[in-house]
Scaffold this motif. Structure first.
Motif, PDB file in Angstrom:
ATOM      1  N   ASN A 248     -32.740  25.574  31.152  1.00  0.00           N
ATOM      2  CA  ASN A 248     -33.659  24.476  29.763  1.00  0.00           C
ATOM      3  C   ASN A 248     -34.697  23.719  30.490  1.00  0.00           C
ATOM      4  O   ASN A 248     -35.253  23.016  30.027  1.00  0.00           O
ATOM      5  CB  ASN A 248     -32.376  24.232  28.821  1.00  0.00           C
ATOM      6  CG  ASN A 248     -33.476  23.965  27.680  1.00  0.00           C
ATOM      7  OD1 ASN A 248     -33.530  24.363  26.391  1.00  0.00           O
ATOM      8  ND2 ASN A 248     -33.224  22.739  27.076  1.00  0.00           N
ATOM      9  N   ASP A 249     -34.045  23.298  31.586  1.00  0.00           N
ATOM     10  CA  ASP A 249     -34.972  22.465  32.511  1.00  0.00           C
ATOM     11  C   ASP A 249     -36.149  23.083  33.803  1.00  0.00           C
ATOM     12  O   ASP A 249     -36.169  22.532  34.453  1.00  0.00           O
ATOM     13  CB  ASP A 249     -33.953  21.789  33.029  1.00  0.00           C
ATOM     14  CG  ASP A 249     -33.263  22.307  34.360  1.00  0.00           C
ATOM     15  OD1 ASP A 249     -32.706  23.517  34.721  1.00  0.00           O
ATOM     16  OD2 ASP A 249     -32.144  21.760  34.748  1.00  0.00           O
TER      17      ASP A 249
ATOM     18  N   SER B  23     -29.594  31.281  23.379  1.00  0.00           N
ATOM     19  CA  SER B  23     -31.248  30.750  22.855  1.00  0.00           C
ATOM     20  C   SER B  23     -30.859  30.745  21.674  1.00  0.00           C
ATOM     21  O   SER B  23     -30.131  31.607  20.550  1.00  0.00           O
ATOM     22  CB  SER B  23     -32.463  31.688  22.685  1.00  0.00           C
ATOM     23  OG  SER B  23     -32.911  31.892  22.675  1.00  0.00           O
ATOM     24  N   MET B  24     -31.348  29.592  20.834  1.00  0.00           N
ATOM     25  CA  MET B  24     -31.199  29.006  19.193  1.00  0.00           C
ATOM     26  C   MET B  24     -32.404  28.184  19.073  1.00  0.00           C
ATOM     27  O   MET B  24     -32.823  27.971  20.110  1.00  0.00           O
ATOM     28  CB  MET B  24     -30.050  27.859  18.718  1.00  0.00           C
ATOM     29  CG  MET B  24     -29.210  29.208  18.936  1.00  0.00           C
ATOM     30  SD  MET B  24     -27.342  28.087  19.382  1.00  0.00           S
ATOM     31  CE  MET B  24     -27.215  28.289  17.255  1.00  0.00           C
ATOM     32  N   TYR B  25     -32.980  28.693  18.106  1.00  0.00           N
ATOM     33  CA  TYR B  25     -33.771  28.080  17.588  1.00  0.00           C
ATOM     34  C   TYR B  25     -33.977  28.290  15.931  1.00  0.00           C
ATOM     35  O   TYR B  25     -34.128  28.921  15.383  1.00  0.00           O
ATOM     36  CB  TYR B  25     -35.331  28.234  18.344  1.00  0.00           C
ATOM     37  CG  TYR B  25     -35.820  30.116  17.791  1.00  0.00           C
ATOM     38  CD1 TYR B  25     -36.506  29.578  16.513  1.00  0.00           C
ATOM     39  CD2 TYR B  25     -35.475  30.606  18.344  1.00  0.00           C
ATOM     40  CE1 TYR B  25     -36.943  31.437  16.755  1.00  0.00           C
ATOM     41  CE2 TYR B  25     -35.995  32.340  18.292  1.00  0.00           C
ATOM     42  CZ  TYR B  25     -36.847  32.542  17.007  1.00  0.00           C
ATOM     43  OH  TYR B  25     -36.625  33.708  16.926  1.00  0.00           O
TER      44      TYR B  25
ATOM     45  N   VAL C 166     -32.204  26.734  25.552  1.00  0.00           N
ATOM     46  CA  VAL C 166     -31.390  28.206  25.718  1.00  0.00           C
ATOM     47  C   VAL C 166     -30.692  27.219  26.431  1.00  0.00           C
ATOM     48  O   VAL C 166     -30.518  26.016  27.174  1.00  0.00           O
ATOM     49  CB  VAL C 166     -32.504  28.827  26.961  1.00  0.00           C
ATOM     50  CG1 VAL C 166     -33.579  29.470  26.013  1.00  0.00           C
ATOM     51  CG2 VAL C 166     -33.271  27.803  27.760  1.00  0.00           C
ATOM     52  N   PHE C 167     -29.137  28.335  26.903  1.00  0.00           N
ATOM     53  CA  PHE C 167     -27.935  26.819  27.611  1.00  0.00           C
ATOM     54  C   PHE C 167     -27.279  28.404  28.208  1.00  0.00           C
ATOM     55  O   PHE C 167     -27.105  30.022  27.426  1.00  0.00           O
ATOM     56  CB  PHE C 167     -27.207  26.376  26.454  1.00  0.00           C
ATOM     57  CG  PHE C 167     -27.195  26.744  25.539  1.00  0.00           C
ATOM     58  CD1 PHE C 167     -25.562  27.163  25.158  1.00  0.00           C
ATOM     59  CD2 PHE C 167     -28.553  26.933  24.086  1.00  0.00           C
ATOM     60  CE1 PHE C 167     -25.809  28.110  23.372  1.00  0.00           C
ATOM     61  CE2 PHE C 167     -27.893  26.857  22.928  1.00  0.00           C
ATOM     62  CZ  PHE C 167     -25.953  27.492  22.733  1.00  0.00           C
ATOM     63  N   ASP C 168     -26.290  27.861  28.926  1.00  0.00           N
ATOM     64  CA  ASP C 168     -25.860  29.336  29.923  1.00  0.00           C
ATOM     65  C   ASP C 168     -23.945  29.521  28.617  1.00  0.00           C
ATOM     66  O   ASP C 168     -23.411  30.586  28.395  1.00  0.00           O
ATOM     67  CB  ASP C 168     -25.273  29.311  30.528  1.00  0.00           C
ATOM     68  CG  ASP C 168     -24.007  30.123  32.009  1.00  0.00           C
ATOM     69  OD1 ASP C 168     -24.737  31.185  31.031  1.00  0.00           O
ATOM     70  OD2 ASP C 168     -23.847  29.670  31.999  1.00  0.00           O
TER      71      ASP C 168
ATOM     72  N   THR D  24     -27.715  18.208  22.063  1.00  0.00           N
ATOM     73  CA  THR D  24     -29.053  18.023  21.199  1.00  0.00           C
ATOM     74  C   THR D  24     -30.213  17.318  22.520  1.00  0.00           C
ATOM     75  O   THR D  24     -31.820  17.360  22.143  1.00  0.00           O
ATOM     76  CB  THR D  24     -28.453  17.270  20.340  1.00  0.00           C
ATOM     77  OG1 THR D  24     -27.889  15.880  20.229  1.00  0.00           O
ATOM     78  CG2 THR D  24     -27.828  18.618  19.283  1.00  0.00           C
ATOM     79  N   ASP D  25     -30.030  16.797  23.820  1.00  0.00           N
ATOM     80  CA  ASP D  25     -30.456  15.743  23.946  1.00  0.00           C
ATOM     81  C   ASP D  25     -31.930  16.879  24.933  1.00  0.00           C
ATOM     82  O   ASP D  25     -32.255  15.749  25.414  1.00  0.00           O
ATOM     83  CB  ASP D  25     -30.068  14.772  25.086  1.00  0.00           C
ATOM     84  CG  ASP D  25     -29.363  13.809  24.268  1.00  0.00           C
ATOM     85  OD1 ASP D  25     -29.820  13.597  22.755  1.00  0.00           O
ATOM     86  OD2 ASP D  25     -28.232  13.516  24.848  1.00  0.00           O
ATOM     87  N   ASN D  26     -31.447  17.668  25.097  1.00  0.00           N
ATOM     88  CA  ASN D  26     -32.299  18.673  25.377  1.00  0.00           C
ATOM     89  C   ASN D  26     -32.817  19.703  24.818  1.00  0.00           C
ATOM     90  O   ASN D  26     -34.030  20.520  25.189  1.00  0.00           O
ATOM     91  CB  ASN D  26     -31.170  19.948  26.679  1.00  0.00           C
ATOM     92  CG  ASN D  26     -30.801  19.631  27.702  1.00  0.00           C
ATOM     93  OD1 ASN D  26     -31.144  17.982  27.567  1.00  0.00           O
ATOM     94  ND2 ASN D  26     -29.645  19.364  27.945  1.00  0.00           N
ATOM     95  N   VAL D  27     -32.671  19.738  23.664  1.00  0.00           N
ATOM     96  CA  VAL D  27     -33.735  20.476  22.576  1.00  0.00           C
ATOM     97  C   VAL D  27     -35.597  19.881  22.771  1.00  0.00           C
ATOM     98  O   VAL D  27     -35.780  19.463  22.944  1.00  0.00           O
ATOM     99  CB  VAL D  27     -33.439  19.896  21.256  1.00  0.00           C
ATOM    100  CG1 VAL D  27     -34.411  20.872  20.585  1.00  0.00           C
ATOM    101  CG2 VAL D  27     -31.863  20.794  20.798  1.00  0.00           C
TER     102      VAL D  27
END
Length: 363
Positions: free
Chosen positions: A117-118, A283-285, A309-311, A318-321
């Motif tokens: 995600n980064d 993945s969630m959106y 997205v995340f493993d 939520t800080d990475n949304v």
């Protein structure tokens, strides 16, 4: 994608070109339109092709809702000896059985940014990715709204990483491509008043796709998908609000990098530099879109969305949304059918933007 003139030029030609329409005399009504495509992009040089729209109206004995059969093939050739073919089929038989198929044939350059995600849009590698995919569903109606059946996915990739490049250094699973074959159960609830341009109702679908060497796949993993959509009038019949929540999850470690879940593209969170920019196992959106009929066959939309997205779920934060927003234009390709050509301009929270052209609504 950034710096792509292709989408803008293609939309312009679609708007000024004359479509052809025809009707049949029997129970099935046929509508047909075709538009030429001519454009240029730095990646593919001169693009020549066409988009077609076919809608077949046939009464279904087990459905009180408007469910026409629609076909939208799209073909482009480039002077860089590249080919892009995509076709969406959404069939409904007389008994209401739904047969959906999306076929893709790409001989096209692709981009690798890494996994997670980064990842950075400034750290990328172009590589050749030739692939064929047949993805679809076969669903039988239980009643007017409830369907159940199977989903399937067949994909063949031939990838040529650059020696000494990012792909070669990272050496992710599936770095040279391979064969993915999956099948599994699916169910959906559909109360929409139209499959082409819904103005009210809900669409909920869930599926499990099992990729296994036992059925010919080179990889073993499982994908889970949940999709919830809701449509309703906001300020009147010409102003529609639609929103979607989608979760694409996977289990197993034998997943090729190009089949990892993502949240960008022309149907998802529009605004990222490339749909491959953020990929991971989960993945969630969530996205929302306001659609407005303007005049004649033109319309417009504004949209926004958030996702990540995340493993694993322990990595979800939520800080990475990520956040996107944008606007777009619509043109009704067939006079009497709400099947739109759409062009969208999206922006993301980290300064990226994307220009997209496609057919049908984003969701």
């Amino acid at each position: 994608m950034r710096n792509s003139l292709f989408t803008i030029a293609l939309l312009f030609l679609a708007l000024v070109s004359k479509g052809q329409e025809s009707d049949s005399a029997k129970n099935t009504t046929k509508k047909f339109a075709i538009y030429p495509a001519l454009a240029y992009s730095p990646e593919s040089k001169l693009n020549i092709g066409a988009i077609a729209f076919i809608v077949l109206d046939r009464p279904t004995s087990q459905s009180g809702y408007y469910r026409p059969t629609s076909i939208t093939p799209y073909l482009v050739f480039t002077t860089n000896k590249q080919i892009l073919f995509k076709s969406e089929f959404d069939f409904y038989t007389k008994r209401g059985i739904n047969i959906g198929l999306i076929s893709r044939l790409y001989k096209y350059p692709d981009s690798y940014y890494g996994i997670g995600n980064d990842t950075s849009p400034d750290s990328t590698e172009r590589y050749d990715n030739n692939y064929l995919q047949l993805e679809g569903r076969v669903l039988k109606p239980h009643n007017a709204n409830l369907f159940y059946g199977l989903v399937y996915d067949i994909q063949f990739n031939d990838i040529m990483p650059i020696e000494g490049g990012m792909l070669d250094a990272d050496d992710p699973n599936g770095v040279h491509g391979g064969r993915n074959i999956g099948i599994g159960p699916a169910a959906s609830y559909d109360s929409r008043n139209s499959t082409l341009y819904p103005t009210e109702g809900k669409y909920i679908t869930a599926s499990i796709n099992l990729y296994s060497k036992a059925i010919g796949s080179q990889f073993n993993y499982v994908k889970y998908s949940f999709d919830f959509r809701h449509y309703f009038e906001l300020l009147g019949p010409k102003n529609i609000l639609a929103y979607q929540f989608k979760a694409d999850l996977s289990s197993g470690t034998d997943i090729p990098f190009y089949k990892l879940n993502f949240m960008g593209g022309d149907n998802r969170l529009r605004g990222f530099d490339h749909q491959n920019l953020y990929r991971d196992r989960q993945s969630m959106y969530f996205q929302v879109e306001a659609r407005q009929e303007l005049f004649w066959r033109f319309g417009g939309v504004i949209f926004a969305g958030v996702g990540e997205v995340f493993d694993t779920f322990s990595n979800f934060n939520t800080d990475n949304v990520r956040f996107v927003y944008g606007l777009g234009g619509r043109f009704q390709a067939i006079k009497d059918k709400k099947l739109n050509i759409r062009a969208d301009l999206g922006f993301s929270d980290n300064g990226q933007y994307g220009v997209y052209l496609s057919v049908r609504e984003a969701f």
